[in-house]
Design an enzyme around this catalytic site. Structure first.
Site, short mmCIF file in Angstrom:
data_model
loop_
_atom_site.label_atom_id
_atom_site.label_comp_id
_atom_site.label_asym_id
_atom_site.label_seq_id
_atom_site.Cartn_x
_atom_site.Cartn_y
_atom_site.Cartn_z
NE ARG B 54 -34.52 -10.94 39.42
CZ ARG B 54 -33.66 -10.49 40.08
NH1 ARG B 54 -32.45 -11.18 40.02
NH2 ARG B 54 -33.46 -9.21 40.02
CB THR B 55 -37.07 -8.71 33.19
OG1 THR B 55 -37.55 -8.74 34.94
CG2 THR B 55 -38.13 -8.60 32.55
CE LYS B 84 -24.16 7.71 15.67
NZ LYS B 84 -24.77 6.58 14.54
NE ARG B 105 -37.28 -3.81 33.32
CZ ARG B 105 -36.85 -4.34 34.42
NH1 ARG B 105 -35.89 -4.21 35.17
NH2 ARG B 105 -37.83 -5.35 34.82
CG HIS B 133 -42.33 -5.98 35.85
ND1 HIS B 133 -42.32 -6.58 34.53
CD2 HIS B 133 -41.23 -6.33 36.52
CE1 HIS B 133 -40.87 -7.42 34.48
NE2 HIS B 133 -40.50 -7.38 35.77
#
Lengths: 151, 301
Positions: B54-55, B84, B105, B133
């Site tokens: 959703r976000t 890497k 995020r 959030h």
């Protein structure tokens, strides 16, 4: 016993360090690698705490940054500057508002454990001292912390 | 109007009440179709080091609707960081050279704050571990405002896991700004943590604790539900924190049920068609709130 640590001609004297915390100050000020002569007293009798630690450093000056760093471990201790065997300046150490890169955040998921840490200190209504991580925003009781960055 | 131009949004705690209200009002204008595209020629990095549906999609939809371009990744396994062993700081610095804004995020708490300190572009925190959030909190507040006509003095029930849930903590912090009356509904083992409780005590707002929704359902304007994580509930108490149509017989007419989704058994599909269900509209509101934020931070108006 305290008198056996000796008097210093020029330098600094940190007295009334909570028992067991002298070690942190030795590490932070790197006294074990310093060229100065250092007198260390552990478990000395103290009216204030019952027991205390004490550090005397010959020919040493201390920066404000260093004072802020050690204050996390010796809040309420007295710092005296000595010149020609006389105390020319004396102050009580206070916990700084910001504590930089000393405390390892107890939150194991905190990003600061990989980088630099920064904490803001505050005193709550029942006089307990809290430190809040600038990164993860969690608060902890100062006297319940157990991990520090000392090198 | 507050000025969020080129500012980062890391934590709901960084916003003033006026800033929150301005974001909500701008979101409302987007919802009503009163504002048009304004991110033309802007490149926005959408970097999800941890998966999200959703976000991420609502951010990317918001960018598309504003005429901006998105670059980035949906999980970190395809990046140099994983492949890497590049350092996170280097990765963030480099991304900030490519884009005008970074939506981030990350699974570690505090990463958004770190990014906002080292990047020379604004950051929007799309979730940093268990910490913050903020766009979720803003869309929750927008949803309460939009469904009730106001935020001031609303009676808000918060039910489920109040101890570990990130969205609950941020919502409680914001609710204090609007003098909401809070009803906490949870088993004793998942009651509010000490720190949140201390902040509530200091704030002076009204709040009470309850063990079952029946005790308070007739007093609520909004009921904010959280996902029941089975490992944190024992079997006997689990069913008491489910909502049912019969429970809603006693609800006020204006009651709206909110849920950050994804849902589990606590919110059965039979509720979806009732007049009280608001959670899908709430999810859609996320789009307007994110449009509003992007526009206020980066827009050319």
């Amino acid at each position: 016993m305290e008198k056996h640590i000796g008097y210093i001609e020029n330098g600094i004297n940190i007295d009334h360090i909570p028992q067991g915390n002298a070690w942190y100050i030795i590490k932070i000020l790197k006294l074990d690698k310093s060229s100065s002569q250092v007198g260390i007293g552990l478990n000395l009798p103290s009216k204030k705490f019952g027991k205390k630690d004490l550090i005397k450093i010959e020919n040493h000056s201390i920066s404000q940054n260093e004072i802020d760093s050690i204050s996390t471990f010796c809040m309420g201790s007295t710092l005296s500057v000595i010149k020609d065997f006389k105390v020319i300046e004396k102050k009580t150490l206070e916990l700084p508002k910001k504590i930089n890169n000393i405390i390892i955040c107890p939150n194991i998921r905190c990003v600061s454990r990989l980088y630099k840490s920064q904490f803001n200190s505050s005193i709550n209504h029942n006089h307990k001292i809290y430190v809040k991580c600038y990164y993860c925003e969690q608060s902890f009781l100062l006297n319940e912390l157990s991990e520090y960055k000392l090198d | 109007m507050t000025n969020l131009k080129n500012k980062s949004l890391v934590s709901i705690n960084d916003l003033t009440k006026k800033e929150i209200l301005d974001i909500i009002n701008t979101a409302k204008r987007f919802k009503d179709g009163l504002i048009k595209s304004s991110l033309t020629n802007k490149v926005i990095a959408s970097c999800f080091f941890e998966h999200s549906t959703r976000t991420r999609m609502s951010f990317e939809a918001a960018i598309a609707k504003l005429g901006g371009k998105t670059i980035g990744f949906a999980d970190s396994s395809s990046t140099s960081l994983a492949g890497k062993g590049e350092s996170l700081i280097d990765t963030l610095k480099i991304i900030s050279e490519y884009a005008n804004l970074l939506i981030l995020r990350h699974p570690l708490d505090g990463t958004a704050r770190l990014a906002s300190d080292i990047c020379n572009i604004p950051i929007i925190n799309a979730g940093d571990g268990a910490n913050q959030h903020p766009t979720q909190t803003l869309l929750d507040l927008f949803s309460i405002e939009d469904s009730q006509g106001s935020l001031e003095g609303i009676s808000l029930g918060i039910m489920g896991d109040l101890k570990y849930n990130r969205t609950v903590h941020s919502l409680i912090t914001a609710a204090q700004l609007f003098s909401m009356k809070l009803f906490f509904i949870s088993p004793p083992s998942l009651r509010l943590d000490e720190e949140s409780l201390f902040k509530l005590k200091c704030s002076g707002i009204k709040y009470s604790f309850h063990q079952a929704p029946e005790q308070v359902i007739d007093q609520l304007d909004c009921l904010y539900m959280t996902r029941l994580q089975k490992e944190r509930f024992n079997r006997e108490t689990h069913d008491e924190y489910k909502i049912s149509l019969s429970l809603l017989n006693n609800a006020k007419d204006n009651l709206k049920i909110l849920h950050p989704l994804p849902r589990m058994e606590e919110l059965p599909p039979e509720i979806d068609n009732s007049k009280f269900a608001y959670y899908f509209t709430q999810a859609k509101n996320g789009l307007y709130v994110r449009q509003a934020l992007l526009d206020m931070i980066l827009g050319e108006n």
